[in-house]
Enzyme design. Structure first.
Site, PDB file in Angstrom:
ATOM      1  N   ARG A  11      -1.054   0.181   1.309  1.00 36.58           N
ATOM      2  CA  ARG A  11      -1.774   0.210   0.036  1.00 36.58           C
ATOM      3  C   ARG A  11      -3.239   0.584   0.299  1.00 36.58           C
ATOM      4  O   ARG A  11      -4.090   0.373  -0.546  1.00 36.58           O
ATOM      5  CB  ARG A  11      -1.687  -1.142  -0.671  1.00 36.58           C
ATOM      6  CG  ARG A  11      -2.391  -2.304   0.017  1.00 36.58           C
ATOM      7  CD  ARG A  11      -2.283  -3.558  -0.839  1.00 36.58           C
ATOM      8  NE  ARG A  11      -3.166  -4.634  -0.434  1.00 36.58           N
ATOM      9  CZ  ARG A  11      -2.809  -5.695   0.281  1.00 36.58           C
ATOM     10  NH1 ARG A  11      -1.555  -5.796   0.688  1.00 36.58           N
ATOM     11  NH2 ARG A  11      -3.668  -6.636   0.570  1.00 36.58           N
ATOM     12  N   ASN A  12      -3.489   1.151   1.474  1.00 36.97           N
ATOM     13  CA  ASN A  12      -4.846   1.488   1.891  1.00 36.97           C
ATOM     14  C   ASN A  12      -4.949   2.939   2.321  1.00 36.97           C
ATOM     15  O   ASN A  12      -3.937   3.607   2.576  1.00 36.97           O
ATOM     16  CB  ASN A  12      -5.285   0.592   3.050  1.00 36.97           C
ATOM     17  CG  ASN A  12      -5.584  -0.817   2.596  1.00 36.97           C
ATOM     18  OD1 ASN A  12      -6.395  -1.031   1.706  1.00 36.97           O
ATOM     19  ND2 ASN A  12      -4.914  -1.789   3.188  1.00 36.97           N
TER      20      ASN A  12
END
Length: 389
Positions: free
Chosen positions: A200-201
């Site tokens: 999610r980065n």
């Protein structure tokens, strides 16, 4: 290549397809105009598409009460198949009573467009605190998943869904591919082992080294960032996609890596979500799945290795977890290394955490080329408002 040679079959044995086509689609589109309708959030729109495309196989719709209860109690569906996070449609009491006597109800998105229908099979009350405790291991409303649970409506509606229309195309969806298509692509490439990577980065060098270490062990790398609702402070979806497009285009052999987006919300359920993430990648066709030290965690709600240890409870999962140590840059080794390969003290390490990166971006400080590719650093520093607020 047969799937028995390495690529696992879909979870539960069958890749679900609830996407209507042909005359069935035409009839349902006409019928739906006359139906009672309910409007759902963007998160639920994504859930419905994921059900329809088989990403949530073996689910064919929103959970019935007996499956919901068993998932909370045992982390399995009523038939014993592994499943750890409820996939549910919540409605208010009045709407639930109206739906109870109907067989089929239309579903609208926030633009009032009918895009699916649900075949109503079950309507039931539930305990929000029990659900939060079972999924997130806490009732603390400071946990983003718990906070969302407490805001849900009073009743849950279960039943199979049919997808009759797609969400309008956008830049965020250009890398969205169904499991049927990813499996076909794996076969075409001759991949007999595929390792999935959840993120999610945006990518920094430690992520890149981890992924490339995995590529030394498996035929293909399936980079599958999560695109959907996230907590404040996480990177925006647009930034994540652009960063990975840049990285893969310049630093990955095209025949070894595949970039596909996963459209669902981050639940921050730690170990329970790690299992769900593995199941979804299994449905895409991955044989292995990289599980981070604090996979899908938030704050201090989970023990450091809890998301890895939970896999011991699911020996039947048929997708194998891969546990890598954390990577960092060592000034003495002059390389990106891990504790297994570097003997030097922590004072010689350069590490880039999400918190540190946000602080650097906020102050305009450029991450070192020892920590992040310069193209990615340029991207985030030049992006206006790169974080979710």
């Amino acid at each position: 290549m047969s799937e028995r040679e390495g690529i696992p079959g879909p979870h539960g044995g069958k890749l679900v397809n609830r996407v209507l086509s042909g005359s069935a689609l035409e009839r349902m589109c006409n019928d739906a105009k006359e139906m009672m309708s309910v409007k759902v959030s963007k998160d639920l729109v994504s859930d419905i598409e994921n059900i329809a495309d088989g990403i949530f196989s073996p689910l064919e719709g929103f959970m019935l009460e007996h499956d919901f209860e068993e998932v909370l109690k045992r982390g399995r569906l009523a038939n014993g198949i592994a499943w750890t996070v409820p996939i549910v449609l919540d409605v208010d009491e009045q709407t639930g009573k109206r739906m109870k006597d109907l067989h089929v109800v239309a579903i609208k998105d926030d633009s009032e467009r009918i895009f699916a229908v649900i075949h109503v099979e079950d309507i039931f009350h539930y305990n929000k605190k029990e659900m939060a405790k079972a999924v997130y291991k806490t009732e603390d409303v400071n946990h983003p998943g718990v906070a969302k649970t407490m805001e849900m409506q009073e009743m849950l509606v279960g039943g199979r869904i049919d997808l009759i229309d797609r969400v309008n195309g956008s830049e965020l969806r250009k890398h969205r591919i169904s499991p049927a298509r990813t499996r076909d692509e794996f076969r075409k490439r001759g991949w007999k082992s595929v390792v999935g990577f959840q993120t999610r980065n945006i990518p920094h060098l430690a992520h890149e080294m981890l992924q490339k270490a995995a590529l030394n062990l498996f035929d293909g790398l399936f980079i599958n960032p999560l695109i959907g609702r996230k907590k404040n402070g996480d990177f925006k979806d647009e930034v994540i996609i652009k960063a990975y497009e840049t990285l893969i285009d310049r630093y990955y052999p095209p025949e070894s890596a595949m970039f596909v987006t996963l459209h669902t919300e981050m639940r921050y359920a730690g170990p329970k979500e790690a299992i769900l993430h593995a199941i979804m990648r299994k449905n895409f066709g991955c044989s292995h799945f990289i599980v981070g030290r604090d996979h899908a965690g938030v704050g201090n709600y989970y023990q450091p290795f809890e998301a890895q240890e939970i896999f011991k409870d699911y020996p039947d999962l048929e997708i194998k977890p891969v546990f890598f140590p954390a990577f960092f840059y060592c000034k003495i080794c002059m390389a990106t290394v891990s504790e297994k390969t570097c003997p030097h003290d922590t004072q010689h390490r350069l590490e880039l955490s999400g918190t540190k990166l946000r602080q650097m971006v906020a102050s305009g400080e450029r991450p070192s080329e020892l920590l992040m590719r310069p193209e990615i650093a340029d991207l985030i520093l030049n992006w206006k408002d790169p974080f979710v607020t």
